[in-house]
Design a protein around this motif. Structure first.
Motif, PDB file in Angstrom:
ATOM      1  N   UNK A  80       0.835  -1.208   0.000  1.00 21.20           N
ATOM      2  CA  UNK A  80       0.000   0.000   0.000  1.00 21.20           C
ATOM      3  C   UNK A  80       0.867   1.254   0.000  1.00 21.20           C
ATOM      4  N   UNK A  81       1.879   1.266   0.835  1.00 19.51           N
ATOM      5  CA  UNK A  81       2.777   2.423   0.899  1.00 19.51           C
ATOM      6  C   UNK A  81       3.514   2.639  -0.420  1.00 19.51           C
ATOM      7  N   UNK A  82       3.977   1.553  -1.034  1.00 21.87           N
ATOM      8  CA  UNK A  82       4.710   1.691  -2.289  1.00 21.87           C
ATOM      9  C   UNK A  82       3.799   2.178  -3.408  1.00 21.87           C
ATOM     10  N   UNK A  83       2.543   1.756  -3.394  1.00 18.07           N
ATOM     11  CA  UNK A  83       1.608   2.287  -4.384  1.00 18.07           C
ATOM     12  C   UNK A  83       1.353   3.770  -4.140  1.00 18.07           C
ATOM     13  N   UNK A  84       1.220   4.148  -2.868  1.00 11.88           N
ATOM     14  CA  UNK A  84       1.019   5.558  -2.535  1.00 11.88           C
ATOM     15  C   UNK A  84       2.213   6.386  -2.982  1.00 11.88           C
ATOM     16  N   UNK A  85       3.408   5.903  -2.674  1.00 11.75           N
ATOM     17  CA  UNK A  85       4.613   6.647  -3.042  1.00 11.75           C
ATOM     18  C   UNK A  85       4.752   6.756  -4.563  1.00 11.75           C
ATOM     19  N   UNK A  86       4.532   5.621  -5.249  1.00 11.90           N
ATOM     20  CA  UNK A  86       4.719   5.611  -6.696  1.00 11.90           C
ATOM     21  C   UNK A  86       3.723   6.443  -7.456  1.00 11.90           C
ATOM     22  N   UNK A  87       2.577   6.708  -6.858  1.00 10.68           N
ATOM     23  CA  UNK A  87       1.553   7.452  -7.575  1.00 10.68           C
ATOM     24  C   UNK A  87       1.397   8.890  -7.139  1.00 10.68           C
ATOM     25  N   UNK A  88       2.302   9.388  -6.298  1.00 14.93           N
ATOM     26  CA  UNK A  88       2.142  10.735  -5.764  1.00 14.93           C
ATOM     27  C   UNK A  88       3.286  11.640  -6.216  1.00 14.93           C
ATOM     28  N   UNK A  89       2.960  12.809  -6.779  1.00 17.04           N
ATOM     29  CA  UNK A  89       4.009  13.700  -7.304  1.00 17.04           C
ATOM     30  C   UNK A  89       4.945  14.239  -6.233  1.00 17.04           C
ATOM     31  N   UNK A  90       4.529  14.255  -4.978  1.00 17.20           N
ATOM     32  CA  UNK A  90       5.409  14.774  -3.923  1.00 17.20           C
ATOM     33  C   UNK A  90       6.695  13.975  -3.819  1.00 17.20           C
ATOM     34  N   UNK A  91       6.616  12.689  -4.187  1.00 15.90           N
ATOM     35  CA  UNK A  91       7.800  11.837  -4.055  1.00 15.90           C
ATOM     36  C   UNK A  91       8.522  11.662  -5.394  1.00 15.90           C
ATOM     37  N   UNK A  92       7.999  12.316  -6.435  1.00 17.02           N
ATOM     38  CA  UNK A  92       8.678  12.321  -7.721  1.00 17.02           C
ATOM     39  C   UNK A  92       9.428  13.623  -7.946  1.00 17.02           C
ATOM     40  N   UNK A  93       9.332  14.543  -7.001  1.00 19.72           N
ATOM     41  CA  UNK A  93      10.024  15.812  -7.195  1.00 19.72           C
ATOM     42  C   UNK A  93      11.533  15.593  -7.169  1.00 19.72           C
ATOM     43  N   UNK A  94      12.206  16.324  -8.016  1.00 16.19           N
ATOM     44  CA  UNK A  94      13.656  16.181  -8.134  1.00 16.19           C
ATOM     45  C   UNK A  94      14.344  17.428  -7.599  1.00 16.19           C
ATOM     46  N   UNK A  95      13.777  17.961  -6.523  1.00 19.35           N
ATOM     47  CA  UNK A  95      14.353  19.166  -5.909  1.00 19.35           C
ATOM     48  C   UNK A  95      14.064  19.129  -4.423  1.00 19.35           C
ATOM     49  N   UNK A  96      14.911  19.785  -3.668  1.00 20.10           N
ATOM     50  CA  UNK A  96      14.700  19.856  -2.231  1.00 20.10           C
ATOM     51  C   UNK A  96      13.534  20.789  -1.907  1.00 20.10           C
TER      52      UNK A  96
END
Length: 693
Positions: free
Chosen positions: A568-584
């Motif tokens: 569930x957590x990995x699906x949440x992470x993989x589908x959310x733009x907050x964790x795809x950001x490439x900046x601090x």
């Protein structure tokens, strides 16, 4: 005396190693200080030495020759002649059969005896004495290989760093007890390639398999005598050959494994050990490098009889030397190009970047990889510490590198253990550790976040033991770290106390949720997702048995629920733009609403102020303003706490996504929309999704 019967031609000094060209085999071995090199040919079983052939040419410090009648499958080794003078750093002993550093495959295993040492064991002169026994009978043999393999349309998954999730796996331990893997394939690369294993990894949601060392390695003599083995594999003796114990017989089985994993979109990264070899210190055996050119391959101390040991293993490879640097880069390129691996994690990486005056961010090793058209494009991860002076270099690797973030591990462990004074550093770690990595254009992917890895407690043991229990290692429980920042939740080890078991399961969910909701690249230790235990052993490097193996046989309801929670957590992470950001994160407004990219929130819903970061707080929330918005509330205190969700009375409607206080983490059958205040029990974490009203 074994004479040469074959006709040997001059051959070429490049490439190094044994190279089959379709007609014959070229042999080339670097040694700057040797006086003569003999190629030793063995029968098909590796038991009888058939010929000794002096390599006829010496060009640019490379000894070479060509055998027109040699074919793939031929077994060979080398005998290298030169001075045996440890006081000057030379340890040549032609009585010892040596492995080719460029061998692409090995046959057989090392059978320990005193004959493997260049000096006479038991002599009062120690390594200044000289041993004339032939060790060939107990040595593995190098194999001439045919490199052809049908890759078909194999494509690298090329998983973006922002979507990468590492999964650290032992090639043997992951499948040796797997009931869906055929018995003959268990514990091998072929076992990892089965549909049951590949399907499991794909279903779990990890993207990148990080394999513990698979380069050929040996079992330390001390371990063998104690009926133990070097299980982890950090004892390399060949940097091109896959470890034979993971093969059924064909070295191409590794390629087949990579191909199957790539077909499922899963990358393969290797944990590589170029900082030292299995030959140990001045009293160690002579197996390869030490007998080929000791003074070149190793960093020697001011007294060249001894080694400059920055690894804790007795020796350190001298990557300052061009030929040793070439060995490392040739090996890396071989695994990247020929074996199709997708990256490398470098054990004790600072040792590779030590110049004459210590660690250097502009070391030749870094320069070589940065300019390489192949190696500069694969994933490069460092273990950013060694045991030498100034060895802790976290955050000090060049652009293009990611680093195992030990400070992330320690801070998260301290927080969920309930330590005070952790919040300021915790915030930095959750937000990608910009304090460590934000320089020279480096990004959050520089931080590889982890809570547990092979070296230390498993996740279950982290919440079940206050102290290490390494008695099975036969070292008097002196080995392994003493301070694990662990908490047993009220009882040491296994217990039938339901209250303690419930708390431990919640703590495991807390750790997983924290790891997978942090900015940076997460790394999961294989088996943690379903409760793997090492019975409190935090240094199971020598335990090739049930202590270390993943047990698939009897997963409890708790184990299955935890695995579902991780999915569930990995699906949440993989589908959310907050964790795809490439900046601090900047803590700055992202739009006209004034909402920030990240804001740190108190339990009353207000943004944290300077006084809220004090040592007496163990609760914190963070609000990610990018849509879809997320709010994460973390309560590590022993007391229940009610969180008021930010902006819930005005503009944002919140709904519960998960709560670690619930078995499985997800509340089912209970309305959870429009949450304004949320009661949290002690030591729990909750996640909410927000939308603008």
């Amino acid at each position: 005396m074994i004479a040469a019967r074959r006709r040997v031609e001059a051959g070429l000094p490049y490439p190094l190693g044994a190279t089959w060209d379709g007609k014959g085999v070229n042999f080339a071995l670097f040694s700057a200080h040797a006086e003569k090199v003999e190629l030793c040919v063995f029968d098909a079983r590796g038991r009888r030495e058939l010929e000794r052939i002096a390599l006829p040419e010496y060009t640019d410090e490379v000894w070479h020759g060509y055998l027109a009648d040699a074919r793939p499958g031929m077994l060979y080794g080398y005998r290298v002649y030169g001075p045996y003078d440890p006081a000057r750093g030379h340890r040549f002993n032609h009585h010892k059969l040596l492995l080719d550093p460029y061998a692409k495959a090995l046959s057989g295993s090392l059978r320990w005896s005193d004959a493997h040492y260049g000096y006479r064991i038991g002599s009062h002169r120690e390594d200044l004495s000289f041993d004339r026994r032939d060790n060939a009978g107990g040595m593995p043999k190098c194999v001439v290989v045919e490199s052809a393999f049908t890759w078909g349309n194999d494509q690298r998954p090329s998983v973006p760093w922002t979507r990468t999730v590492f999964y650290e796996v032992h090639a043997r331990g992951f499948t040796v007890a797997h009931p869906a893997v055929p018995h003959a394939l268990r514990g091998t690369f072929a076992g990892l390639a089965t549909s049951a294993v590949v399907g499991y990894l794909h279903d779990l949601g990890v993207t990148t398999l990080e394999l513990l060392p698979v380069h050929a390695f040996i079992d330390d003599r001390r371990l063998v005598e104690q009926k133990l083995r070097n299980y982890w594999g950090y004892n390399s003796i060949g940097f091109f050959a896959p470890e034979p114990r993971y093969l059924l017989g064909d070295p191409n089985e590794f390629k087949t494994m990579v191909k199957h994993l790539h077909e499922a979109g899963i990358e393969v990264v290797l944990d590589v050990v170029y900082n030292h070899t299995a030959e140990g210190n001045h009293l160690g055996p002579t197996l390869s490098f030490k007998g080929i050119d000791n003074a070149t391959y190793y960093r020697l101390a001011e007294d060249p009889r001894y080694y400059d040991d920055m690894t804790g293993t007795g020796n350190t490879l001298d990557v300052r030397h061009p030929r040793v640097l070439q060995l490392v880069t040739d090996s890396l390129r071989y695994w990247a190009e020929e074996m199709h691996v997708d990256g490398f994690r470098f054990d004790l990486a600072p040792a590779l970047a030590r110049e004459n005056h210590g660690y250097a961010r502009d070391a030749a090793f870094f320069k070589a990889l940065a300019q390489d058209p192949v190696l500069s494009r694969v994933k490069l991860i460092s273990e950013p510490w060694d045991v030498g002076l100034g060895g802790y270099q976290l955050g000090n690797f060049p652009p293009g590198w990611s680093e195992w973030n030990g400070k992330y591990r320690d801070t998260v462990r301290r927080f969920w253990r309930g330590d005070l004074g952790v919040l300021p550093e915790l915030a930095s770690r959750l937000a990608g550790s910009s304090d460590l990595f934000e320089h020279q254009g480096r990004r959050p992917r520089s931080s590889v976040n982890f809570v547990t890895v092979h070296d230390g407690f498993t996740l279950t043991d982290l919440v079940s033991y206050n102290h290490k229990h390494n008695e099975a290692n036969h070292e008097g429980n002196r080995d392994g770290a003493d301070d694990n920042l662990s908490w047993n939740c009220g009882a040491e080890g296994a217990t039938g106390d339901d209250e303690i078991v419930t708390l431990r399961e919640r703590q495991k969910r807390n750790y997983f949720a924290t790891l997978l909701l942090s900015l940076g690249v997460p790394l999961i230790l294989a088996g943690d997702e379903h409760g793997r235990t090492q019975r409190g052993n935090n240094n199971a490097y020598c335990q090739d048995n049930e202590i270390s193996w993943v047990d698939w046989s009897a997963l409890s309801p708790h184990d299955l629920a935890l695995a579902d929670f991780v999915k569930t957590l990995l699906r949440l992470r993989g589908g959310h733009p907050a964790f795809e950001r490439d900046a601090f994160y900047r803590g700055a407004p992202i739009d006209a609403s004034g909402r920030k990219d990240i804001a740190w929130i108190r339990p009353d819903g207000a943004e944290m102020e300077n006084g809220d970061w004090g040592s007496d707080h163990r609760t914190i929330g963070f609000f990610l303003g990018a849509r879809p918005m997320l709010f994460v509330a973390m309560n590590a205190s022993p007391d229940d706490v009610t969180f008021t969700l930010p902006e819930s009375h005005r503009r944002i409607s919140w709904s519960l996504v998960l709560d670690t206080a619930i078995e499985g983490g997800v509340r089912r059958g209970v309305p959870v929309d429009a949450v304004v205040e949320y009661p949290m029990i002690s030591r729990s974490l909750a996640v909410f999704a927000g939308s603008v009203r």
